[in-house]
Design an enzyme around this catalytic site. Sequence first.
Site, PDB file in Angstrom:
ATOM      1  N   GLU A   1       0.853  -1.191   0.000  1.00 49.08           N
ATOM      2  CA  GLU A   1       0.000   0.000   0.000  1.00 49.08           C
ATOM      3  C   GLU A   1       0.883   1.233   0.000  1.00 49.08           C
ATOM      4  O   GLU A   1       1.853   1.311   0.774  1.00 49.08           O
ATOM      5  CB  GLU A   1      -0.899   0.000   1.242  1.00 49.08           C
TER       6      GLU A   1
ATOM      7  N   GLU B   1      -2.829  11.292   3.425  1.00 50.84           N
ATOM      8  CA  GLU B   1      -3.880  11.091   4.411  1.00 50.84           C
ATOM      9  C   GLU B   1      -3.876  12.294   5.352  1.00 50.84           C
ATOM     10  O   GLU B   1      -2.820  12.810   5.713  1.00 50.84           O
ATOM     11  CB  GLU B   1      -3.654   9.829   5.237  1.00 50.84           C
TER      12      GLU B   1
END
Length: 291
Positions: A170, A175
């Site tokens: 990932e 974020e």
Amino acid sequence: MNRELLLVKTVLLMFCLFLVSCGGDGETESAPTKDDIIDSGPDGPVIPTSGHESATSYTGMSELWSDEFDGENLDEDNWNFQIGDNGWGNNELQNYKRENVSLKDGNLIIEAKVEGQGYTSSRINTTGKFTFKYGRVDVRAALPRGQGIWPAIWMLGENIETVGWPKCGEIDIMEMIGGSGRENTVHGTIHWDNAGSHANYGGNTILESGDFSDEFHVFSIVWDSEAITWYLDDKQYHVVDIIPSGLSEFHEDYHFLINMAVGGNWPGNPDNTTNFPQFFIVDYIRVFQED
């Protein structure tokens, strides 16, 4: 004039006055469209008119793929909707729905809101439609804010269905964890499998002033066979060496994901300081590869 006729005329006059007060023509108004809802009142998204712009080309590279979000609806030749309210591995609270995505003025808008006794939002990905290995990614976006709000622009290995997570790898391009004054900080992280255990390594950067909802910013990675490097507005803030054999996950094809979670293990849940609806606005996503 007899009393019966006078009564009829009085009723007709009152009815006409009622029609005038309601709009004049007596026709039923149509239901509001998505654009009407977005435009209406203080709860609609405020699309910034300022912010950083990335280059449209880079020396020695060509554009491989992009989405400028210029149409009337999300291009489903590029994107899939992921639907459901199963917690998504992080004890998230939202139910992901199609209806929380719209396009306006060349922007993708994901809306998080309260519906019934819970929250709804959207999550989209490009699996099976666009994947790539190595390149530069630029995403121009304005972020939401508030306790429990968790927008993300990220990537998963296309082989997730066969090897699972985190073995697929990932790459989190951006974020942001809302609440407690954290809206001025974004994170870039990788996740992988280390001998059967989850491993991760990340960095972050903080704005000098304001937060990420004030204007557009560009979140970028440059990914090649040796490293992944993170940039905010073309300024490097994090890098990871992916040469070691234990990081083989980062030499495979990846697809994109864009979502806004509500609640979850990392941000915690919304509280009475969280305002809804919240809007995650993406101007474009572009991928370049070396010639």
